[in-house]
Scaffold this motif. Structure first.
Motif, PDB file in Angstrom:
ATOM      1  N   GLN A 272      -9.282  10.536 -11.390  1.00 27.74           N
ATOM      2  CA  GLN A 272      -7.854  10.854 -11.399  1.00 27.74           C
ATOM      3  C   GLN A 272      -7.459  11.422 -10.038  1.00 27.74           C
ATOM      4  OE1 GLN A 272      -7.447  13.514 -14.743  1.00 27.74           O
ATOM      5  NE2 GLN A 272      -7.910  11.933 -16.240  1.00 27.74           N
ATOM      6  N   VAL A 273      -6.544  10.771  -9.373  1.00 31.40           N
ATOM      7  CA  VAL A 273      -6.133  11.160  -8.021  1.00 31.40           C
ATOM      8  C   VAL A 273      -4.747  11.775  -8.080  1.00 31.40           C
ATOM      9  CG1 VAL A 273      -5.743  10.375  -5.659  1.00 31.40           C
ATOM     10  CG2 VAL A 273      -7.510   9.274  -7.065  1.00 31.40           C
ATOM     11  N   ASP A 274      -4.639  13.036  -7.668  1.00 32.74           N
ATOM     12  CA  ASP A 274      -3.344  13.723  -7.712  1.00 32.74           C
ATOM     13  C   ASP A 274      -3.347  14.856  -6.686  1.00 32.74           C
ATOM     14  OD1 ASP A 274      -0.965  14.965  -8.259  1.00 32.74           O
ATOM     15  OD2 ASP A 274      -1.231  15.008 -10.435  1.00 32.74           O
ATOM     16  N   GLU A 275      -2.567  14.710  -5.621  1.00 31.31           N
ATOM     17  CA  GLU A 275      -2.484  15.725  -4.564  1.00 31.31           C
ATOM     18  C   GLU A 275      -1.102  16.371  -4.507  1.00 31.31           C
ATOM     19  OE1 GLU A 275      -5.330  13.970  -1.112  1.00 31.31           O
ATOM     20  OE2 GLU A 275      -3.654  12.681  -1.698  1.00 31.31           O
ATOM     21  N   ARG A 276      -0.265  16.110  -5.496  1.00 31.81           N
ATOM     22  CA  ARG A 276       1.117  16.602  -5.458  1.00 31.81           C
ATOM     23  C   ARG A 276       1.196  18.117  -5.497  1.00 31.81           C
ATOM     24  NH1 ARG A 276       3.373  13.221 -10.406  1.00 31.81           N
ATOM     25  NH2 ARG A 276       1.294  13.877 -11.119  1.00 31.81           N
ATOM     26  N   GLU A 277       0.375  18.748  -6.318  1.00 32.09           N
ATOM     27  CA  GLU A 277       0.421  20.203  -6.415  1.00 32.09           C
ATOM     28  C   GLU A 277       0.027  20.847  -5.094  1.00 32.09           C
ATOM     29  OE1 GLU A 277      -1.018  23.500  -9.620  1.00 32.09           O
ATOM     30  OE2 GLU A 277      -2.607  22.300  -8.700  1.00 32.09           O
ATOM     31  N   TYR A 278      -0.994  20.306  -4.463  1.00 26.74           N
ATOM     32  CA  TYR A 278      -1.440  20.839  -3.173  1.00 26.74           C
ATOM     33  C   TYR A 278      -0.335  20.696  -2.127  1.00 26.74           C
ATOM     34  CZ  TYR A 278      -4.797  21.740   0.639  1.00 26.74           C
ATOM     35  OH  TYR A 278      -5.465  22.257   1.724  1.00 26.74           O
ATOM     36  N   ALA A 279       0.339  19.554  -2.099  1.00 28.09           N
ATOM     37  CA  ALA A 279       1.444  19.344  -1.168  1.00 28.09           C
ATOM     38  C   ALA A 279       2.554  20.357  -1.407  1.00 28.09           C
ATOM     39  CB  ALA A 279       1.985  17.919  -1.307  1.00 28.09           C
ATOM     40  N   ASP A 310       0.810   8.117  -4.076  1.00 27.61           N
ATOM     41  CA  ASP A 310       1.927   8.965  -3.650  1.00 27.61           C
ATOM     42  C   ASP A 310       1.589   9.547  -2.280  1.00 27.61           C
ATOM     43  OD1 ASP A 310       3.794  10.962  -3.208  1.00 27.61           O
ATOM     44  OD2 ASP A 310       3.801  11.678  -5.273  1.00 27.61           O
ATOM     45  N   ASP A 311       2.385   9.226  -1.258  1.00 26.30           N
ATOM     46  CA  ASP A 311       2.100   9.668   0.110  1.00 26.30           C
ATOM     47  C   ASP A 311       2.680  11.037   0.446  1.00 26.30           C
ATOM     48  OD1 ASP A 311       0.549   7.577   0.881  1.00 26.30           O
ATOM     49  OD2 ASP A 311       2.130   6.491   1.956  1.00 26.30           O
ATOM     50  N   SER A 312       3.177  11.767  -0.542  1.00 24.87           N
ATOM     51  CA  SER A 312       3.847  13.036  -0.227  1.00 24.87           C
ATOM     52  C   SER A 312       2.892  14.041   0.411  1.00 24.87           C
ATOM     53  CB  SER A 312       4.478  13.632  -1.494  1.00 24.87           C
ATOM     54  OG  SER A 312       3.509  13.822  -2.504  1.00 24.87           O
ATOM     55  N   PHE A 313       1.649  14.122  -0.074  1.00 20.52           N
ATOM     56  CA  PHE A 313       0.687  15.043   0.541  1.00 20.52           C
ATOM     57  C   PHE A 313       0.324  14.581   1.948  1.00 20.52           C
ATOM     58  CE2 PHE A 313      -3.835  15.818   1.538  1.00 20.52           C
ATOM     59  CZ  PHE A 313      -3.725  17.167   1.811  1.00 20.52           C
ATOM     60  N   PHE A 314       0.080  13.299   2.117  1.00 22.71           N
ATOM     61  CA  PHE A 314      -0.275  12.756   3.425  1.00 22.71           C
ATOM     62  C   PHE A 314       0.800  13.086   4.457  1.00 22.71           C
ATOM     63  CE2 PHE A 314      -0.830   9.458   6.628  1.00 22.71           C
ATOM     64  CZ  PHE A 314      -2.206   9.388   6.770  1.00 22.71           C
ATOM     65  N   ARG A 315       2.053  12.878   4.097  1.00 18.16           N
ATOM     66  CA  ARG A 315       3.162  13.141   5.027  1.00 18.16           C
ATOM     67  C   ARG A 315       3.308  14.633   5.303  1.00 18.16           C
ATOM     68  NH1 ARG A 315       5.753   9.371   1.599  1.00 18.16           N
ATOM     69  NH2 ARG A 315       6.936  11.073   0.656  1.00 18.16           N
ATOM     70  N   GLU A 316       3.215  15.453   4.256  1.00 16.24           N
ATOM     71  CA  GLU A 316       3.318  16.902   4.416  1.00 16.24           C
ATOM     72  C   GLU A 316       2.204  17.426   5.321  1.00 16.24           C
ATOM     73  OE1 GLU A 316       4.575  20.887   3.924  1.00 16.24           O
ATOM     74  OE2 GLU A 316       5.626  19.038   3.336  1.00 16.24           O
TER      75      GLU A 316
END
Length: 358
Positions: A272-279, A310-316
């Motif tokens: 399960q891949v999810d980095e949204r919380e970290y971002a 979801d690229d939100s963490f990558f961009r942040e």
């Protein structure tokens, strides 16, 4: 050198043979079985055998420490606590036998078999107690302790730490290494990457634990009130900064898989891949009053980032949280070496660098 052995000998001199001596920390944890020692260039006994302590706590050991204190207070036996080791005349029933110290000290294949068994049973849910003969004594390692829940981990980091070296070092100008961690925040523990060359599995385990956003933000606000704080949080991370949750729900039910890794040679379908919380946490930290920058200087799994749709963490991360250089871990460029290391092929890293550059 060999600080644990020296301290135990001094404690025994000061308090006598009947005082219980308990050891723990990274040195004791990673030397709990017969192990290769590069100073001596040979296999040494378990550190428990060498230092003469009564009990060894391995891993981060908060659970073990609380249970140990309860038993000491009530005068109860100290054996049988998950996440601990002791020496016994006979091993407990049901424990799995490892090749003995005498075998692994002279036979590299026996050493490898012992290590493989240790690795396979290093899981708090499905792992079994182990024992290894050291001459006439059996080194017994109880199964690993359960990892802390998020609420329990928050409680650990909410304790009133001094956040300073001991005053006796003031006259020496302090401890230089303290500067690396003084304004850093630990956000997670454990790593399901389980690379073949890494000791993290044997200390913090493969089941990732993380602190809540509220806990991390509270510590960041505390840092802004420190007299030496210049506006820069040096790191928000851990063993692998962008891991926040166990690799899959299965890990919390039946444990981490014994014979396969989560990311290599190919990502598991259950991952399960999810980095949204970290971002979201990083964005909140950089917007706090008094904070100029909140960097991520811990290592990041680029292959995990490449799996995130979801690229939100990558961009942040790239826009606000890179300090000079982004730390990722290609480790090598040879596919054969990477395979033996338990890492993905170099093509994944090349794809990441192209995305990073774009």
């Amino acid at each position: 050198d060999r600080a644990t052995i020296v301290y135990c000998n001094r404690l025994r001199q000061a308090f006598g043979k009947d005082a219980p001596i308990i050891i723990g920390g990274i040195e004791a944890s990673l030397r709990r079985f017969a192990h290769y020692d590069y100073w001596d260039d040979k296999v040494r006994h378990s550190i428990l055998s060498d230092c003469g302590a009564d009990l060894l706590l391995y891993g981060m050991a908060e659970r073990q420490t609380r249970e140990l204190c309860r038993r000491l207070e009530q005068g109860l036996p100290l054996r049988g606590i998950p996440g601990t080791c002791y020496l016994a005349d006979e091993p407990p029933e049901g424990a799995l036998e490892l090749p003995s110290y005498m075998e692994v000290a002279k036979d590299k294949l026996a050493y490898a078999r012992a290590f493989k068994l240790q690795y396979e049973e290093q899981d708090p849910i499905r792992g079994r107690a182990l024992y290894q003969w050291h001459e006439k004594k059996a080194l017994v390692a109880e199964k690993p302790a359960m990892p802390l829940s998020r609420e329990e981990l928050d409680q650990v980091y909410a304790l009133p730490y001094e956040r300073a070296w001991h005053p006796k070092y003031d006259a020496l100008g302090g401890i230089p290494a303290f500067a690396e961690v003084e304004f850093s925040i630990t956000s997670c523990r454990g790593c399901f990457g389980a690379c073949n060359f890494c000791a993290l599995t044997f200390h913090q385990g493969r089941i990732v634990q993380s602190r809540s956003k509220a806990s991390i933000v509270a510590e960041a606000k505390l840092l802004t009130r420190q007299k030496n704080f210049k506006g820069y949080i040096h790191d928000v991370g851990g063993p692998t900064a962008n891991f926040r949750y166990p690799a899959c729900d299965r890990q919390l039910r039946v444990g981490a898989c014994k014979h396969r890794q989560c990311l290599a040679p190919q990502p598991c379908k259950q991952l399960q891949v999810d980095e949204r919380e970290y971002a979201d946490i990083l964005k909140t930290l950089r917007q706090l009053p008094g904070v100029k920058k909140a960097f991520v200087r811990s290592g990041l799994r680029f292959d995990y980032m490449m799996l995130d749709k979801d690229d939100s963490f990558f961009r942040e991360l790239l826009a606000h949280h890179v300090s000079g250089q982004l730390k990722v871990a290609p480790e090598h460029v040879s596919s054969g070496v990477l395979r033996l290391m338990g890492k993905p092929g170099c093509a994944v890293y090349e794809s990441f660098t192209k995305k990073y550059a774009s």
